[in-house]
Write an enzyme that holds these catalytic residues in place. Structure first.
Site, PDB file in Angstrom:
ATOM      1  N   THR A  52       0.885  -1.200   0.018  1.00 23.19           N
ATOM      2  CA  THR A  52      -0.125   0.123  -0.238  1.00 23.19           C
ATOM      3  C   THR A  52       0.819   1.226   0.005  1.00 23.19           C
ATOM      4  O   THR A  52       0.427   2.321  -0.451  1.00 23.19           O
ATOM      5  CB  THR A  52      -1.011   0.112   1.208  1.00 23.19           C
ATOM      6  OG1 THR A  52      -1.819  -1.146   1.014  1.00 23.19           O
ATOM      7  CG2 THR A  52      -1.800   1.216   1.271  1.00 23.19           C
ATOM      8  N   TYR A  66      -8.115   0.660  -3.465  1.00 22.25           N
ATOM      9  CA  TYR A  66      -6.968   1.304  -4.340  1.00 22.25           C
ATOM     10  C   TYR A  66      -6.325   0.225  -4.854  1.00 22.25           C
ATOM     11  O   TYR A  66      -6.446  -1.095  -4.348  1.00 22.25           O
ATOM     12  CB  TYR A  66      -5.933   2.090  -3.384  1.00 22.25           C
ATOM     13  CG  TYR A  66      -5.713   1.520  -2.113  1.00 22.25           C
ATOM     14  CD1 TYR A  66      -6.496   1.473  -0.924  1.00 22.25           C
ATOM     15  CD2 TYR A  66      -4.322   0.733  -2.251  1.00 22.25           C
ATOM     16  CE1 TYR A  66      -6.070   0.800   0.002  1.00 22.25           C
ATOM     17  CE2 TYR A  66      -4.022  -0.037  -1.219  1.00 22.25           C
ATOM     18  CZ  TYR A  66      -4.580  -0.111  -0.110  1.00 22.25           C
ATOM     19  OH  TYR A  66      -4.399  -0.623   0.861  1.00 22.25           O
ATOM     20  N   THR A 132       1.643  -4.258   4.148  1.00 25.29           N
ATOM     21  CA  THR A 132       1.354  -4.669   5.577  1.00 25.29           C
ATOM     22  C   THR A 132       1.065  -6.119   5.985  1.00 25.29           C
ATOM     23  O   THR A 132       1.234  -6.596   6.927  1.00 25.29           O
ATOM     24  CB  THR A 132       0.353  -3.613   6.322  1.00 25.29           C
ATOM     25  OG1 THR A 132      -0.563  -3.836   5.297  1.00 25.29           O
ATOM     26  CG2 THR A 132       0.683  -2.285   6.066  1.00 25.29           C
ATOM     27  N   ASP A 133       0.396  -6.759   4.846  1.00 24.51           N
ATOM     28  CA  ASP A 133      -0.407  -8.010   5.122  1.00 24.51           C
ATOM     29  C   ASP A 133       0.725  -9.011   5.607  1.00 24.51           C
ATOM     30  O   ASP A 133       0.496  -9.927   6.670  1.00 24.51           O
ATOM     31  CB  ASP A 133      -0.806  -8.473   3.994  1.00 24.51           C
ATOM     32  CG  ASP A 133      -2.115  -7.884   3.440  1.00 24.51           C
ATOM     33  OD1 ASP A 133      -2.391  -6.810   4.140  1.00 24.51           O
ATOM     34  OD2 ASP A 133      -2.986  -8.461   2.648  1.00 24.51           O
ATOM     35  N   LYS A 205       0.427  -7.518  12.595  1.00 24.58           N
ATOM     36  CA  LYS A 205      -0.714  -6.657  12.104  1.00 24.58           C
ATOM     37  C   LYS A 205      -2.014  -7.115  12.887  1.00 24.58           C
ATOM     38  O   LYS A 205      -2.303  -8.212  12.854  1.00 24.58           O
ATOM     39  CB  LYS A 205      -0.727  -6.792  10.656  1.00 24.58           C
ATOM     40  CG  LYS A 205      -2.140  -5.722  10.078  1.00 24.58           C
ATOM     41  CD  LYS A 205      -2.022  -6.127   8.596  1.00 24.58           C
ATOM     42  CE  LYS A 205      -3.056  -5.015   8.081  1.00 24.58           C
ATOM     43  NZ  LYS A 205      -2.908  -5.211   6.513  1.00 24.58           N
ATOM     44  N   GLU A 325      -1.412 -28.626  28.611  1.00 23.39           N
ATOM     45  CA  GLU A 325      -2.360 -29.361  27.682  1.00 23.39           C
ATOM     46  C   GLU A 325      -1.952 -30.320  26.976  1.00 23.39           C
ATOM     47  O   GLU A 325      -2.959 -31.295  26.880  1.00 23.39           O
ATOM     48  CB  GLU A 325      -2.694 -28.100  26.970  1.00 23.39           C
ATOM     49  CG  GLU A 325      -3.534 -26.720  27.273  1.00 23.39           C
ATOM     50  CD  GLU A 325      -4.915 -27.026  27.736  1.00 23.39           C
ATOM     51  OE1 GLU A 325      -5.576 -28.067  27.179  1.00 23.39           O
ATOM     52  OE2 GLU A 325      -5.507 -26.327  28.451  1.00 23.39           O
TER      53      GLU A 325
HETATM   54  N1  GLU Z   1      -2.385  -6.534   0.684  1.00 21.67           N
HETATM   55  C1  GLU Z   1      -1.618  -5.424   0.328  1.00 21.67           C
HETATM   56  C2  GLU Z   1      -0.318  -5.881   0.734  1.00 21.67           C
HETATM   57  O1  GLU Z   1      -0.012  -6.526   1.778  1.00 21.67           O
HETATM   58  C3  GLU Z   1      -1.948  -4.016   0.689  1.00 21.67           C
HETATM   59  C4  GLU Z   1      -2.288  -4.075   2.315  1.00 21.67           C
HETATM   60  C5  GLU Z   1      -1.293  -3.104   2.694  1.00 21.67           C
HETATM   61  O2  GLU Z   1       0.126  -2.852   2.358  1.00 21.67           O
HETATM   62  O3  GLU Z   1      -1.627  -2.202   3.742  1.00 21.67           O
HETATM   63  O4  GLU Z   1       0.645  -5.598  -0.111  1.00 21.67           O
END
Ligand code: GLU
Length: 368
Positions: A52, A66, A132-133, A205, A325
């Site tokens: 992103t 986007y 971010t993923d 995340k 457990e």
């Molecule tokens: N799903 C995309 C990725 O991980 C966009 C999410 C993001 O960067 O926040 O590249």
């Protein structure tokens, strides 16, 4: 971050004999300074992979709809002129992808590229822009396999560069500051977002729609504010130069699968993953990595066949206790300590490049 000024100091400022800036410091530990270079600025390479932070929407109101991975690295750098004030920067475009599409091959290629960069005398630090993923996985992988004390700083954003209040520009500037800071050395791979400096190993995340997306249950290592680093703790787990793993000797990673725990499960997700080539299963169990009674024989059987069974938890925080457990000693299973399932998957894959011994694997899970 400000400290209360003593009354006398305040009186001097009001009288005009001291600048108001005297109210600000000094902080308990001196803020970070950057490494010396010919220009007096640190030399930082920005390795771009997409996400992103390189995303573009149809208009400024598109903060969540986007296309990721559109803007090339040179444009990302040019969009933040303040970067030139804090470092000598150049960009390298490794990939232009959304991070959910990362494969082991790309992890290895990126780590080799970063490893080559940090070996250079004219590079003081590296920034990696990323989606971010899966940035938490890549951060942990680099933390384990790139043998360096130089700062490697992951950066991402939650809003595309075209959005109102896009967070990528400040995150990128902050990442460059941290990558050039001498006091960021030997702290493992870092993640700079939302003014925080997170440990790449710990951060995950946690929110999928807000700029404050990343969280570590042990808290951030520090903050970066107006071009300065402020540190509050340091990682104790092995990484970088203290790691026994080295990307220069890794050319492939074994397949590791995660199976998510819930009520009313079936054995097929485990057996199918192994039939598909998985050498280890991360069991993302309920609670303390619990295993449903009716699945225990399936996992014991897979272990007998040589598959490593690693108990993690779907809970997110806390850590899985060995022999609680389930009798891990008896079944020859491993526990993932405080690593979430996706981090455990990375460590298992890296560890299995060196050992197939479950006791060694458990030692590695305690130490990293
Ligand atoms: N799903 C995309 C990725 O991980 C966009 C999410 C993001 O960067 O926040 O590249």
């Amino acid at each position: 971050m400000r400290r209360t000024a003593p009354a006398t100091l305040l009186a001097l400022i009001l009288a005009g004999s001291l600048p108001a800036a005297a109210l600000e410091g000094p902080a308990p530990a001196a803020p970070g300074t950057t490494a010396p270079a010919a220009s007096g600025k640190p030399r930082v390479v920005i390795v771009a992979t997409g996400g992103t932070i390189a995303g573009a929407g149809a208009d400024a109101a598109n903060s969540a709809t986007y296309q990721a991975a559109k803007v090339p690295v040179d444009k990302l750098i040019a969009a933040v002129p303040a970067i030139a004030g804090v470092a000598e920067v150049r960009g390298e475009q490794a990939f232009q992808i959304a991070s959910e599409s990362f494969t082991n091959a790309q992890l290895i290629q990126l780590a080799k590229q970063v490893s080559a960069l940090v070996k250079r005398d004219d590079v003081d630090g590296v920034v990696v822009t990323h989606g971010t993923d899966t940035v938490e996985e890549t951060a942990y992988f680099l933390d384990l396999v790139v043998k360096t004390d130089k700062p490697i700083v992951m950066v991402a954003s939650m809003r595309p560069s075209t959005a109102i209040s896009a967070d990528g520009a400040l995150n990128l500037l902050d990442a460059v500051v941290v990558a050039g800071a001498r006091d960021a050395r030997a702290k493992g791979v870092l993640l700079t977002m939302n003014d925080e400096i997170q440990a790449g190993r710990d951060s995950t995340k946690r929110v999928n729609i807000k700029p404050s997306a990343f969280f570590s249950q042990w808290g951030p290592l520090g903050m970066v504010v107006e071009g300065k680093t402020y540190w509050f703790r340091a990682p104790v787990k092995r990484h970088g130069t203290t790691s026994e793993f080295d990307i220069d000797t890794i050319d492939a990673l074994p397949d590791v699968a995660i199976v998510y725990g819930s009520g009313n499960m079936h054995p097929e997700p485990y057996t199918t993953a192994v039939a598909g080539g998985a050498k280890a299963i991360i069991h993302a169990g309920t609670g303390n990595g619990s295993v449903a009674g009716y699945l225990v024989d399936t996992l014991k059987d897979l272990r007998q066949k040589g598959v490593q069974i690693i108990r993690s938890s779907r809970v997110g925080d806390g850590f899985v206790l060995r022999n609680a457990e389930q009798p891990d000693d008896k079944y020859d299973w491993v526990v993932a300590h405080d690593l979430n399932p996706q981090k455990a998957k990375i460590l298992a894959a890296v560890a299995l490049t060196k050992t197939q011994d479950s006791k060694e694997l458990q030692r590695i899970f305690w130490e990293y």
